[in-house]
Design a protein around this motif. Structure first.
Motif, mmCIF file in Angstrom:
data_model
loop_
_atom_site.group_PDB
_atom_site.id
_atom_site.type_symbol
_atom_site.label_atom_id
_atom_site.label_comp_id
_atom_site.label_asym_id
_atom_site.label_seq_id
_atom_site.Cartn_x
_atom_site.Cartn_y
_atom_site.Cartn_z
ATOM 1 N N ILE A 186 31.852 29.740 34.047
ATOM 2 C CA ILE A 186 31.063 30.592 34.934
ATOM 3 C C ILE A 186 31.872 30.960 36.169
ATOM 4 C CG2 ILE A 186 29.048 30.657 36.463
ATOM 5 C CD1 ILE A 186 27.539 29.024 34.407
ATOM 6 N N GLY A 187 32.568 29.967 36.762
ATOM 7 C CA GLY A 187 33.409 30.253 37.924
ATOM 8 C C GLY A 187 34.516 31.239 37.605
ATOM 9 N N ALA A 188 35.187 31.043 36.460
ATOM 10 C CA ALA A 188 36.268 31.944 36.077
ATOM 11 C C ALA A 188 35.760 33.348 35.789
ATOM 12 C CB ALA A 188 36.998 31.383 34.850
ATOM 13 N N VAL A 189 34.586 33.428 35.117
ATOM 14 C CA VAL A 189 33.996 34.742 34.824
ATOM 15 C C VAL A 189 33.674 35.485 36.111
ATOM 16 C CG1 VAL A 189 31.911 35.850 33.937
ATOM 17 C CG2 VAL A 189 33.113 34.192 32.533
ATOM 18 N N LEU A 190 33.113 34.779 37.075
ATOM 19 C CA LEU A 190 32.764 35.429 38.340
ATOM 20 C C LEU A 190 34.002 35.933 39.063
ATOM 21 C CD1 LEU A 190 29.946 33.091 39.699
ATOM 22 C CD2 LEU A 190 29.701 35.329 38.642
ATOM 23 N N LEU A 191 35.068 35.120 39.091
ATOM 24 C CA LEU A 191 36.302 35.566 39.738
ATOM 25 C C LEU A 191 36.876 36.787 39.020
ATOM 26 C CD1 LEU A 191 38.204 32.274 40.659
ATOM 27 C CD2 LEU A 191 37.110 33.906 42.211
ATOM 28 N N ALA A 192 36.846 36.762 37.692
ATOM 29 C CA ALA A 192 37.363 37.906 36.943
ATOM 30 C C ALA A 192 36.550 39.164 37.216
ATOM 31 C CB ALA A 192 37.362 37.593 35.444
ATOM 32 N N LEU A 193 35.229 38.992 37.336
ATOM 33 C CA LEU A 193 34.369 40.152 37.550
ATOM 34 C C LEU A 193 34.501 40.717 38.959
ATOM 35 C CD1 LEU A 193 31.152 39.105 35.609
ATOM 36 C CD2 LEU A 193 32.974 40.649 34.899
ATOM 37 N N VAL A 194 34.956 39.894 39.905
ATOM 38 C CA VAL A 194 35.242 40.420 41.237
ATOM 39 C C VAL A 194 36.334 41.474 41.159
ATOM 40 C CG1 VAL A 194 36.242 39.836 43.474
ATOM 41 C CG2 VAL A 194 34.428 38.434 42.535
ATOM 42 N N ALA A 195 37.285 41.275 40.229
ATOM 43 C CA ALA A 195 38.394 42.216 40.096
ATOM 44 C C ALA A 195 37.958 43.538 39.483
ATOM 45 C CB ALA A 195 39.508 41.601 39.242
ATOM 46 N N VAL A 196 36.792 43.547 38.806
ATOM 47 C CA VAL A 196 36.360 44.764 38.118
ATOM 48 C C VAL A 196 36.126 45.922 39.077
ATOM 49 C CG1 VAL A 196 34.486 45.779 36.762
ATOM 50 C CG2 VAL A 196 35.461 43.588 36.092
ATOM 51 N N PRO A 197 35.296 45.768 40.138
ATOM 52 C CA PRO A 197 35.114 46.901 41.050
ATOM 53 C C PRO A 197 36.380 47.263 41.797
ATOM 54 C CG PRO A 197 34.036 44.937 41.904
ATOM 55 C CD PRO A 197 34.437 44.627 40.503
ATOM 56 N N LEU A 198 37.244 46.281 42.073
ATOM 57 C CA LEU A 198 38.507 46.590 42.745
ATOM 58 C C LEU A 198 39.398 47.445 41.854
ATOM 59 C CD1 LEU A 198 39.303 43.127 44.382
ATOM 60 C CD2 LEU A 198 38.217 45.126 45.416
ATOM 61 N N ALA A 199 39.440 47.091 40.564
ATOM 62 C CA ALA A 199 40.223 47.894 39.627
ATOM 63 C C ALA A 199 39.652 49.298 39.505
ATOM 64 C CB ALA A 199 40.263 47.220 38.263
ATOM 65 N N GLY A 200 38.312 49.388 39.525
ATOM 66 C CA GLY A 200 37.681 50.705 39.455
ATOM 67 C C GLY A 200 38.031 51.570 40.641
ATOM 68 N N ARG A 201 38.101 50.962 41.832
ATOM 69 C CA ARG A 201 38.472 51.725 43.022
ATOM 70 C C ARG A 201 39.900 52.237 42.920
ATOM 71 N NH1 ARG A 201 36.224 47.548 47.617
ATOM 72 N NH2 ARG A 201 34.006 47.760 47.153
ATOM 73 N N ARG A 202 40.814 51.380 42.452
ATOM 74 C CA ARG A 202 42.214 51.797 42.327
ATOM 75 C C ARG A 202 42.352 52.921 41.317
ATOM 76 N NH1 ARG A 202 46.466 47.083 41.684
ATOM 77 N NH2 ARG A 202 47.765 48.937 41.892
ATOM 78 N N ALA A 203 41.599 52.807 40.211
ATOM 79 C CA ALA A 203 41.644 53.869 39.212
ATOM 80 C C ALA A 203 41.098 55.169 39.781
ATOM 81 C CB ALA A 203 40.846 53.452 37.974
ATOM 82 N N GLY A 204 40.032 55.049 40.578
ATOM 83 C CA GLY A 204 39.458 56.243 41.192
ATOM 84 C C GLY A 204 40.428 56.907 42.136
ATOM 85 N N ARG A 205 41.176 56.096 42.924
ATOM 86 C CA ARG A 205 42.167 56.674 43.833
ATOM 87 C C ARG A 205 43.284 57.335 43.051
ATOM 88 N NH1 ARG A 205 41.253 51.936 46.989
ATOM 89 N NH2 ARG A 205 43.053 50.917 46.027
ATOM 90 N N GLY A 206 43.621 56.747 41.905
ATOM 91 C CA GLY A 206 44.674 57.351 41.097
ATOM 92 C C GLY A 206 44.275 58.727 40.585
ATOM 93 N N ARG A 207 43.004 58.869 40.216
ATOM 94 C CA ARG A 207 42.538 60.171 39.738
ATOM 95 C C ARG A 207 42.513 61.194 40.863
ATOM 96 N NH1 ARG A 207 38.841 56.664 37.134
ATOM 97 N NH2 ARG A 207 39.214 56.537 34.892
ATOM 98 N N GLN A 208 42.127 60.744 42.059
ATOM 99 C CA GLN A 208 42.048 61.663 43.183
ATOM 100 C C GLN A 208 43.435 62.085 43.640
ATOM 101 O OE1 GLN A 208 39.786 59.556 46.093
ATOM 102 N NE2 GLN A 208 37.862 59.740 44.975
ATOM 103 N N ASP A 209 44.381 61.131 43.657
ATOM 104 C CA ASP A 209 45.708 61.425 44.184
ATOM 105 C C ASP A 209 46.565 62.214 43.203
ATOM 106 O OD1 ASP A 209 44.933 60.033 46.362
ATOM 107 O OD2 ASP A 209 45.933 58.164 45.788
ATOM 108 N N GLY A 210 46.422 61.902 41.926
ATOM 109 C CA GLY A 210 47.335 62.520 40.990
ATOM 110 C C GLY A 210 46.686 63.188 39.823
ATOM 111 N N GLY A 211 45.412 63.508 39.912
ATOM 112 C CA GLY A 211 44.733 64.136 38.794
ATOM 113 C C GLY A 211 44.542 63.120 37.690
#
Length: 234
Positions: free
Chosen positions: A79-104
């Motif tokens: 449960i602890g490991a799953v929660l830590l991994a899921l914290v990275a999910v929205p962060l990864a989504g933000r980085r992907a979103g910036r990539g789309r905005q910056d470079g199409g």
């Protein structure tokens, strides 16, 4: 308020035996689901729900098998490991979103003919992961949030689809949890004591969410989830 559920998962697993916490929390989640479905059911996207259903069921079965063989200490760590991994999910989504905005389009984007197949594979992957994490830790919310955001739903459709999805999946988990002995007379008595607080939370949650800045809320949830997950791992 998407994401806040992960805090409840960590708190319950820290106070109760980890496996028992999943059964006690499941019933309370269903109480909250009833309010969410009542508010947003008209906006649900049924094709998305049907597309995800087989993969989610597979993930739930895998999670049930894990709970049947894993000890309480192992479940707590997972449960602890799953929660830590899921914290990275929205962060990864933000980085992907910036990539789309910056470079199409992102580097290595797939040609159009393959997008349909990739969409099915993505739905299958997210569905299995959501089913497993929700069965083991009642923590499938961040996984589904990322999938629904990637599908570019409107806010209303996002909330409606998520509400019906989690109501259906939590209802389907009841017999599995009961067969594993995770829902007991004692856990139901605890749920009866805590259910009124869930009702209060449901009634005040919507107006409170309108006033709380989204950026502040997201940072608060991420920080508290990391702290709670670290406590479970240590």
């Amino acid at each position: 308020m998407p994401g806040a559920g992960t805090i409840s998962v960590a708190v319950f697993a820290a106070v109760l035996p980890a496996k028992a916490s999943t059964g006690a929390l499941l019933v309370l989640l269903l109480v909250g689901d009833l309010f969410a479905v009542r508010s947003y059911r008209a906006h649900a996207d049924w094709p998305t729900l049907r597309r995800l259903a087989p993969a989610v069921l597979l993930g739930v079965l895998a999670g049930t098998g894990f709970l049947a063989v894993a000890g309480d200490h192992m479940v707590r760590r997972v449960i602890g490991a799953v929660l830590l991994a899921l914290v990275a999910v929205p962060l990864a989504g933000r980085r992907a979103g910036r990539g789309r905005q910056d470079g199409g389009a992102l580097p290595g984007a797939e040609p159009a003919p393959r997008r349909g197949r990739l969409a099915r594979l993505r739905a299958g992957g997210y569905g299995v992961l959501a089913g497993f994490t929700t069965m083991v830790a009642n923590a499938g919310g961040p996984v589904m949030s990322l999938y629904l955001l990637a599908s570019r739903f409107s806010v209303a459709m996002f909330l409606g689809t998520a509400a019906l999805f989690f109501f259906a999946i939590n209802l389907a988990k009841l017999p599995f949890s009961a067969s594993l002995g995770l829902i007991t007379r004692e856990s139901l008595l605890l749920d009866a004591v805590l259910a009124p607080a869930v009702v209060v939370g449901a009634l005040v949650g919507r107006p409170l969410a309108r006033r709380l800045p989204r950026a502040v809320f997201e940072r608060l949830v991420l920080v508290l989830t990391v702290v709670a997950a670290a406590n479970l791992l240590l």
